[in-house]
Structure formats: structure tokens, C-alpha cells
Design a protein around this motif. Structure first.
Motif, mmCIF file in Angstrom:
data_model
loop_
_atom_site.group_PDB
_atom_site.id
_atom_site.type_symbol
_atom_site.label_atom_id
_atom_site.label_comp_id
_atom_site.label_asym_id
_atom_site.label_seq_id
_atom_site.Cartn_x
_atom_site.Cartn_y
_atom_site.Cartn_z
ATOM 1 N N UNK A 38 0.842 -1.193 0.000
ATOM 2 C CA UNK A 38 0.000 0.000 0.000
ATOM 3 C C UNK A 38 0.882 1.249 0.000
ATOM 4 N N UNK A 39 0.334 2.389 -0.360
ATOM 5 C CA UNK A 39 1.129 3.628 -0.352
ATOM 6 C C UNK A 39 1.725 3.967 1.011
ATOM 7 N N UNK A 40 1.081 3.505 2.100
ATOM 8 C CA UNK A 40 1.612 3.812 3.437
ATOM 9 C C UNK A 40 2.553 2.729 3.965
ATOM 10 N N UNK A 41 2.961 1.769 3.110
ATOM 11 C CA UNK A 41 3.969 0.795 3.497
ATOM 12 C C UNK A 41 3.461 -0.472 4.150
ATOM 13 N N UNK A 42 2.161 -0.718 4.094
ATOM 14 C CA UNK A 42 1.610 -1.983 4.601
ATOM 15 C C UNK A 42 1.525 -2.982 3.448
ATOM 16 N N UNK A 43 1.391 -4.234 3.784
ATOM 17 C CA UNK A 43 1.143 -5.276 2.791
ATOM 18 C C UNK A 43 -0.289 -5.738 2.968
ATOM 19 N N UNK A 44 -1.007 -5.903 1.856
ATOM 20 C CA UNK A 44 -2.379 -6.372 1.981
ATOM 21 C C UNK A 44 -2.641 -7.524 1.027
ATOM 22 N N UNK A 45 -3.554 -8.380 1.471
ATOM 23 C CA UNK A 45 -3.950 -9.554 0.709
ATOM 24 C C UNK A 45 -5.412 -9.812 0.997
ATOM 25 N N UNK A 46 -5.990 -10.800 0.329
ATOM 26 C CA UNK A 46 -7.398 -11.109 0.568
ATOM 27 C C UNK A 46 -7.549 -12.589 0.885
ATOM 28 N N UNK A 47 -8.697 -12.925 1.470
ATOM 29 C CA UNK A 47 -8.967 -14.314 1.827
ATOM 30 C C UNK A 47 -10.462 -14.510 1.978
ATOM 31 N N UNK A 48 -10.859 -15.766 2.046
ATOM 32 C CA UNK A 48 -12.228 -16.083 2.426
ATOM 33 C C UNK A 48 -12.366 -15.816 3.924
ATOM 34 N N UNK A 49 -13.487 -15.305 4.365
ATOM 35 C CA UNK A 49 -13.625 -14.935 5.777
ATOM 36 C C UNK A 49 -13.596 -16.125 6.740
#
Length: 137
Positions: A38-49
Motif C-alpha cells: 500500500x502507499x503507506x507501506x503496509x502489505x495487503x492480501x485477501x482471503x475467504x472470511x
């Protein structure tokens, strides 16, 4: 927190290996995941809940991710540790962006999965780095 060479590696469509705290007598078991920085330096991913990793993150919101250059390239990896939060917003859009980053759309099965992701129930996992380790040959 990231160096320029880290950012270059993290900008590539490489698998990240996500590790969350195990339950009971199990050992930690990394899982390959798609991700974006992300622009603020975090890593993001997605998943099934209802995935086990999401369950475990709700119990213990710490995780690590390792991203490495592929075989045949000089050794280079980045390992990120930090707090992971689970969000109900933005996961469908993230899944579609990451599919565009990781796939070429010649497989009809990919299109079917994209349709599910457009309307399905997904969560977004955000890992905020507390610590970054790296190696670059």
C-alpha cells in the motif's frame, strides 16, 4: 522502513509466504498468497472470511510475510513481521486488482473465479510492518 531494492522486489508479481500463529500442537505453516504494497507501506492480501488463517489472525493478530526473488536471479528476499488486521471492506476490489497483476486471462476457469470474487464474501488482511529483515546478494 523499506529500502529501494525492497520496494522493487515487492512491486513484482511474486508470491508472498504468509505465516500466522498456529493452534494447539501444530507448527507454523506458511501459505503462498498474492499481495500488494500500500502507499503507506503496509502489505495487503485477501482471503475467504472463514479460512483458518483469518480465524487465527482474529485470535492472535500477528503475522509474517516473506517475499523472495525467483530461482535463477541473485538471492534477494524481504521478511516482514507485524500486526495484521482483518477488514470487511475493499477485499473484492483488491482481489480483482491482484488477479490483473498475477494472471493472464486465457483460462476460462480464471474468469469464473473472478466472477465469484466480484460478488463473493472476502476479507482484506493488512499487515503493518514492525520489523523488516532482508538479504540482497
Amino acid at each position: 522502513m523499506f529500502r529501494d531494492e525492497d520496494l522493487a522486489l515487492l512491486a513484482r508479481p511474486l508470491y508472498a509466504f504468509l505465516t500466522v500463529a498456529p493452534r494447539g500442537d501444530r507448527w507454523p505453516s506458511p501459505r503462498p498468497v498474492w499481495f500488494e504494497l500500500t502507499p503507506d507501506g503496509a502489505l495487503q492480501l485477501f482471503s475467504l472470511p472463514d479460512s483458518p488463517k483469518v480465524d487465527r489472525l482474529r485470535d492472535n493478530p500477528r503475522a509474517s510475510i516473506v517475499v523472495a526473488a525467483p530461482t535463477g536471479e541473485p538471492e534477494h528476499w524481504v521478511a516482514v513481521e507485524g500486526e495484521a488486521t482483518v477488514h470487511d471492506d475493499g477485499a473484492n476490489e483488491l482481489a480483482l486488482r491482484l488477479a490483473d497483476r498475477y494472471w493472464t486471462f486465457t483460462d476460462p476457469e480464471h474468469e469464473k473465479l473472478l466472477d465469484e470474487w466480484r460478488t463473493g464474501d472476502l476479507v482484506r488482511i493488512v499487515l503493518r510492518p514492525d520489523k523488516v529483515n532482508r538479504y540482497s546478494a
